[in-house]
Write a protein that holds these residues in place. Structure first.
Motif, PDB file in Angstrom:
ATOM      1  N   GLU A  83       0.777  -1.243   0.000  1.00 36.24           N
ATOM      2  CA  GLU A  83       0.000   0.000   0.000  1.00 36.24           C
ATOM      3  C   GLU A  83       0.808   1.293   0.000  1.00 36.24           C
ATOM      4  N   SER A  84       2.053   1.259   0.444  1.00 35.33           N
ATOM      5  CA  SER A  84       2.840   2.497   0.500  1.00 35.33           C
ATOM      6  C   SER A  84       4.318   2.171   0.655  1.00 35.33           C
ATOM      7  N   ARG A  85       5.135   3.180   0.431  1.00 39.33           N
ATOM      8  CA  ARG A  85       6.576   3.022   0.642  1.00 39.33           C
ATOM      9  C   ARG A  85       6.878   2.751   2.115  1.00 39.33           C
ATOM     10  N   ALA A  86       6.173   3.427   2.994  1.00 40.59           N
ATOM     11  CA  ALA A  86       6.407   3.231   4.431  1.00 40.59           C
ATOM     12  C   ALA A  86       6.099   1.792   4.834  1.00 40.59           C
ATOM     13  N   ARG A  87       5.019   1.232   4.318  1.00 41.40           N
ATOM     14  CA  ARG A  87       4.662  -0.160   4.643  1.00 41.40           C
ATOM     15  C   ARG A  87       5.697  -1.115   4.054  1.00 41.40           C
ATOM     16  N   HIS A 108      18.803  -1.087  -3.527  1.00 39.75           N
ATOM     17  CA  HIS A 108      17.495  -1.005  -2.874  1.00 39.75           C
ATOM     18  C   HIS A 108      17.194   0.436  -2.516  1.00 39.75           C
ATOM     19  N   PRO A 109      16.019   0.939  -2.689  1.00 40.99           N
ATOM     20  CA  PRO A 109      14.775   0.327  -3.142  1.00 40.99           C
ATOM     21  C   PRO A 109      14.491   0.513  -4.641  1.00 40.99           C
ATOM     22  N   TYR A 110      15.530   0.853  -5.420  1.00 41.40           N
ATOM     23  CA  TYR A 110      15.312   1.101  -6.847  1.00 41.40           C
ATOM     24  C   TYR A 110      15.993   0.055  -7.729  1.00 41.40           C
ATOM     25  N   ALA A 111      16.119  -1.179  -7.247  1.00 45.95           N
ATOM     26  CA  ALA A 111      16.760  -2.240  -8.029  1.00 45.95           C
ATOM     27  C   ALA A 111      15.996  -2.529  -9.317  1.00 45.95           C
ATOM     28  N   GLY A 113      14.670  -0.206 -11.139  1.00 54.34           N
ATOM     29  CA  GLY A 113      14.771   0.976 -11.980  1.00 54.34           C
ATOM     30  C   GLY A 113      14.289   2.223 -11.252  1.00 54.34           C
ATOM     31  N   GLU A 114      14.729   3.354 -11.749  1.00 53.96           N
ATOM     32  CA  GLU A 114      14.353   4.628 -11.144  1.00 53.96           C
ATOM     33  C   GLU A 114      12.836   4.796 -11.181  1.00 53.96           C
ATOM     34  N   GLY A 115      12.274   5.189 -10.071  1.00 52.69           N
ATOM     35  CA  GLY A 115      10.828   5.387  -9.997  1.00 52.69           C
ATOM     36  C   GLY A 115      10.051   4.128  -9.672  1.00 52.69           C
ATOM     37  N   HIS A 116      10.741   2.984  -9.564  1.00 52.87           N
ATOM     38  CA  HIS A 116      10.075   1.720  -9.216  1.00 52.87           C
ATOM     39  C   HIS A 116      10.519   1.361  -7.796  1.00 52.87           C
ATOM     40  N   TYR A 117       9.739   1.796  -6.815  1.00 60.94           N
ATOM     41  CA  TYR A 117      10.083   1.601  -5.407  1.00 60.94           C
ATOM     42  C   TYR A 117       9.657   0.199  -5.009  1.00 60.94           C
ATOM     43  N   VAL A 132       6.126  -4.338  -4.283  1.00 59.30           N
ATOM     44  CA  VAL A 132       6.092  -3.103  -5.059  1.00 59.30           C
ATOM     45  C   VAL A 132       5.183  -2.093  -4.364  1.00 59.30           C
ATOM     46  N   ALA A 133       5.764  -0.950  -3.994  1.00 61.24           N
ATOM     47  CA  ALA A 133       4.985   0.077  -3.314  1.00 61.24           C
ATOM     48  C   ALA A 133       4.059   0.785  -4.280  1.00 61.24           C
TER      49      ALA A 133
END
Length: 140
Positions: A83-87, A108-111, A113-117, A132-133
């Protein structure tokens, strides 16, 4: 009550594991943290359901290997929305206590690609999952 599935919706995934007890120790934490609940339980397996879809872990005597190799033909990994980056960050922090290791820690957290958290985790038996956030547009 179970949602009526749409045509093409995934019904279930069955994963054969070499050690059911060990796999349950890792997967149960993860699936329940993602909102799944125990659906079925028998001597050689267990499943968890979220809506109309369920995931099965089974220890079968018909297995031909004792470890999963995601680089061979077949399943590479499963990816789950979070649900979120924090979760996602909280799950990554808790994961080692349940047998999951962070893959690609240097990226991490962009393994992905850029923009894929996302986080890529691997369990003791070699199974990979991707978390995937999902952040609404305009989120930091």
């Amino acid at each position: 009550m179970i949602d009526t599935p749409s045509t093409g919706t995934l019904h279930h995934v069955e994963i054969w594991v070499p050690d059911l007890r060990r796999a349950i120790g890792s997967w149960q934490w993860l699936l329940e943290a993602l909102g799944y609940t125990v659906f079925q339980d028998w001597a050689d397996g267990r499943s968890w359901r979220l809506g109309p879809t369920y995931l099965v872990l089974e220890q079968s005597p018909a297995q031909t290997a004792g470890h999963h190799d995601r680089r061979r033909p077949g399943l590479n990994h499963l990816a789950f929305h979070v649900e979120s980056r924090a979760r996602l960050d909280a799950l990554v922090e808790q994961a080692p206590a349940y047998g999951w290791a962070l893959m690609f820690p240097d990226r991490h957290p962009y393994a992905g690609g850029e923009g894929h958290y996302a986080a890529y985790l691997e369990d003791t038996d070699g199974f990979e999952i991707e978390l995937v956030a999902f952040d609404p547009p305009g989120s930091p």
